[in-house]
Write a protein that holds these residues in place. Structure first.
Motif, mmCIF file in Angstrom:
data_model
loop_
_atom_site.group_PDB
_atom_site.id
_atom_site.type_symbol
_atom_site.label_atom_id
_atom_site.label_comp_id
_atom_site.label_asym_id
_atom_site.label_seq_id
_atom_site.Cartn_x
_atom_site.Cartn_y
_atom_site.Cartn_z
ATOM 1 N N GLY A 74 48.421 16.511 74.366
ATOM 2 C CA GLY A 74 47.160 15.940 73.899
ATOM 3 C C GLY A 74 46.829 16.385 72.500
ATOM 4 O O GLY A 74 47.547 17.180 71.878
ATOM 5 N N VAL A 75 45.733 15.826 71.998
ATOM 6 C CA VAL A 75 45.227 16.179 70.671
ATOM 7 C C VAL A 75 43.763 16.574 70.845
ATOM 8 O O VAL A 75 42.980 15.816 71.413
ATOM 9 N N GLU A 76 43.421 17.784 70.396
ATOM 10 C CA GLU A 76 42.044 18.272 70.526
ATOM 11 C C GLU A 76 41.428 18.395 69.140
ATOM 12 O O GLU A 76 42.134 18.745 68.199
ATOM 13 N N SER A 77 40.118 18.153 69.032
ATOM 14 C CA SER A 77 39.543 18.301 67.697
ATOM 15 C C SER A 77 38.119 18.828 67.725
ATOM 16 O O SER A 77 37.422 18.752 68.741
ATOM 17 N N ALA A 78 37.709 19.387 66.591
ATOM 18 C CA ALA A 78 36.348 19.906 66.411
ATOM 19 C C ALA A 78 35.831 19.393 65.072
ATOM 20 O O ALA A 78 36.549 19.439 64.074
ATOM 21 N N ARG A 79 34.597 18.919 65.081
ATOM 22 C CA ARG A 79 33.976 18.509 63.813
ATOM 23 C C ARG A 79 33.553 19.752 63.048
ATOM 24 O O ARG A 79 33.146 20.741 63.636
ATOM 25 N N LEU A 80 33.625 19.680 61.739
ATOM 26 C CA LEU A 80 33.268 20.832 60.921
ATOM 27 C C LEU A 80 32.514 20.348 59.705
ATOM 28 O O LEU A 80 32.687 19.211 59.281
ATOM 29 N N SER A 81 31.707 21.253 59.126
ATOM 30 C CA SER A 81 31.213 20.899 57.808
ATOM 31 C C SER A 81 31.826 21.909 56.848
ATOM 32 O O SER A 81 31.623 23.109 56.987
ATOM 33 N N ALA A 82 32.622 21.417 55.911
ATOM 34 C CA ALA A 82 33.303 22.287 54.962
ATOM 35 C C ALA A 82 32.478 22.314 53.680
ATOM 36 O O ALA A 82 32.439 21.320 52.951
ATOM 37 N N PRO A 83 31.799 23.436 53.382
ATOM 38 C CA PRO A 83 30.991 23.464 52.162
ATOM 39 C C PRO A 83 31.892 23.265 50.943
ATOM 40 O O PRO A 83 32.954 23.869 50.857
ATOM 41 N N ASP A 84 31.498 22.410 50.030
ATOM 42 C CA ASP A 84 32.296 22.098 48.824
ATOM 43 C C ASP A 84 33.717 21.663 49.175
ATOM 44 O O ASP A 84 34.655 21.913 48.419
ATOM 45 N N ASP A 85 33.861 21.061 50.346
ATOM 46 C CA ASP A 85 35.176 20.592 50.798
ATOM 47 C C ASP A 85 36.210 21.704 50.924
ATOM 48 O O ASP A 85 37.410 21.452 50.905
ATOM 49 N N VAL A 86 35.749 22.952 51.057
ATOM 50 C CA VAL A 86 36.709 24.045 51.223
ATOM 51 C C VAL A 86 36.792 24.405 52.704
ATOM 52 O O VAL A 86 35.791 24.714 53.343
ATOM 53 N N MET A 87 37.997 24.315 53.218
ATOM 54 C CA MET A 87 38.248 24.600 54.634
ATOM 55 C C MET A 87 38.943 25.954 54.738
ATOM 56 O O MET A 87 39.904 26.209 54.026
ATOM 57 N N GLU A 88 38.415 26.822 55.611
ATOM 58 C CA GLU A 88 39.047 28.129 55.805
ATOM 59 C C GLU A 88 39.407 28.303 57.268
ATOM 60 O O GLU A 88 38.531 28.176 58.130
ATOM 61 N N LEU A 89 40.659 28.564 57.507
ATOM 62 C CA LEU A 89 41.110 28.733 58.890
ATOM 63 C C LEU A 89 41.844 30.058 59.059
ATOM 64 O O LEU A 89 42.618 30.444 58.185
ATOM 65 N N THR A 90 41.590 30.717 60.184
ATOM 66 C CA THR A 90 42.447 31.818 60.616
ATOM 67 C C THR A 90 43.115 31.341 61.900
ATOM 68 O O THR A 90 42.438 30.911 62.840
ATOM 69 N N ILE A 91 44.438 31.373 61.895
ATOM 70 C CA ILE A 91 45.198 30.823 63.025
ATOM 71 C C ILE A 91 46.045 31.945 63.618
ATOM 72 O O ILE A 91 46.789 32.608 62.898
ATOM 73 N N LEU A 92 45.894 32.155 64.916
ATOM 74 C CA LEU A 92 46.720 33.164 65.589
ATOM 75 C C LEU A 92 47.768 32.450 66.414
ATOM 76 O O LEU A 92 47.442 31.594 67.232
ATOM 77 N N VAL A 93 49.007 32.780 66.158
ATOM 78 C CA VAL A 93 50.098 32.187 66.930
ATOM 79 C C VAL A 93 50.783 33.323 67.667
ATOM 80 O O VAL A 93 51.252 34.270 67.046
#
Ligand code: FRU
Length: 456
Positions: free
Chosen positions: A388-407
């Motif tokens: 499947g594909v899961e998603s979350a809406r976000l508001s990115a201030p100034d179009d800057v997206m910051e993610l921390t991803i743990l694998v």
């Protein structure tokens, strides 16, 4: 078969689901859990036990509260009875759990006077019986406020979509206070409630109460999921801050992925250290052939919770508690337990796609200026409801997206915009994993990968 996670707790053998009785006591974090001591399926539910000095390295202990021929031991919580209100002993640990039989669910006690290592079931069990078949998952905390100083239990009438609150002076006798619900998401049974205070933006003058309600099925990503409501609690009644929306997209979710369920928080920690662990699973397919052996079931990383104002109201922020990482080359092989920090400026219509590919499949994290999603359609096909594909809406201030991803071995946890949205999914992509980044109308400002090592 997938390898063992490094930074996520898994039992040495056999089945595990919900975390139970999370408590910080005398310098150790205790994690009890729904466990089948005899096999890798959901049966013979008992409380397994592990403990840790730092929430990272866990030692598993013997089964704490076993099922018997009369009942299974379903989910619940533990409190530290410092004042010996229950008469079980000063600073006894008291577990409040659900006695489950096919005919009835009622709440029972067990206590430990050796820091959680051995447990005695109370002879007067059950202590709270509503004559219901679906009354479970007691979470007890000490309330001290205008209304007095006493124990409060939240539990669910699962099929009625109701959280019921009770009070007690001695943990043995309980008096009804109030109930909450049905409200918000009601597409499945309600389970594992948790009610606790947090500070808004760290302000000690602005205390709000958060009610977590797990829901199965009917979660935002399908199957099991956990909604939360922010409000006030006066010692009797929980009152939400805003009318609770009932469309899934407007409900607040603890996590937007498929595999973060039955999460509850620790007793025994100060308000600034409110910490949650959830089961990294989903009842849509957990009972099937999740390809791990000789264990089945893993916990999320522990997450520290706070409230931050976002979009004009307090939102729950989750940030992982992690070991210190060691920087590695982003173009090289991905470590078994890796942390990826990505910062990107994404124009309207643009995207950044980060793909984790191994020798058996791939999973992609897709970021646009107003959403993130995780595609695991090619990361495991052992059950029809898994891809499947899961998603979350976000508001990115100034179009800057910051993610921390743990694998880790077979999971991905994404924390976006400083933890205001989290998304957790199991992914089975195999070994020899690497990452690949594709951009359209976007600039990757930084991409760092670190090895979280951890115990094998
Ligand atoms: C949630 C849950 C609880 C129950 C336990 C049984 O995943 O269904 O409601 O107490 O698991 O294992």
């Amino acid at each position: 078969m997938a390898g063992r996670p490094r930074i996520h707790f898994t039992p040495a053998r056999n089945w595990m689901n919900d975390p139970n009785g999370l408590v910080f006591h005398r310098g150790r974090y205790h994690l009890f859990f729904q466990h089948n001591p005899f096999g890798a399926d959901h049966a013979h539910m008992s409380w397994g036990h592990a403990s840790s000095p730092d929430l990272m390295e866990w030692t598993e202990h013997p089964v704490a509260i076993p099922c018997d021929e009369h009942e299974e031991i379903y989910s619940g919580s533990i409190v530290i009875d410092e004042e010996n209100t229950s008469g079980f002993g000063h600073s006894a640990l008291v577990a409040v759990y659900t006695s489950h039989t096919a005919e009835r669910e009622a709440q029972s006690l067990a206590y430990s006077v050796d820091d959680g290592m051995t447990w005695t079931k109370y002879a007067g069990n059950p202590v709270l019986d509503r004559g219901s078949q679906n009354f479970r998952d007691p979470k007890v905390f000490r309330y001290a406020g205008d209304a007095g100083d006493y124990w409060v239990m939240s539990a669910v009438e699962a099929t009625e979509h109701r959280v019921v609150l009770y009070r007690s002076d001695d943990l043995r006798t309980w008096t009804f206070l109030s109930s909450y619900g049905p409200a918000g998401a009601v597409g499945g049974v309600w389970e594992c409630p948790d009610l606790f205070p947090l500070l808004v933006d760290g302000d000690p003058e602005d205390v709000r109460w958060v009610l977590l309600i797990s829901l199965n099925p009917g979660g935002i990503a399908g199957g099991s999921g956990t909604q939360y409501v922010v409000g006030r609690f006066d010692g009797v009644t929980f009152t939400p801050d805003r009318p609770v929306p009932d469309d899934l997209a407007s409900v607040d979710w603890l996590d937007y992925g498929r595999d973060c369920y039955a999460g509850v928080t620790f007793s025994g920690l100060p308000v600034e250290e409110r910490t949650l662990i959830a089961w990294m699973g989903n009842w849509d397919y957990a009972r099937g052939e999740v390809p791990t052996s000789p264990w089945r079931g893993a916990m999320t990383v522990p997450r520290r919770l706070s409230l931050v104002t976002s979009g004009g109201r307090p939102r729950l922020r989750s940030l992982p508690v992690l070991p210190v990482g060691r920087a590695v080359d982003a173009d090289g092989a991905l470590p078994v337990a890796a942390r990826i920090d990505l910062r990107a400026r994404i124009d309207d219509g643009g995207s950044v796609v980060l793909t984790i590919a191994g020798d058996e499949g791939r999973a992609s994290i897709v970021c646009t200026p107003d959403a993130m999603s995780l595609d695991r359609t090619a990361a495991g096909t052992f059950a029809p409801l898994f891809p499947g594909v899961e998603s979350a809406r976000l508001s990115a201030p100034d179009d800057v997206m910051e993610l921390t991803i743990l694998v880790d071995a077979y999971s991905v946890e994404v924390f976006a915009q400083s933890g205001v949205a989290a998304l957790t999914d199991l992914v089975f992509v195999g070994d020899r994993r690497g990452i690949d980044v594709a951009i359209v109308d976007a600039v990757v400002e930084s991409l760092e990968v670190s090895d979280l090592g951890g115990v094998a």
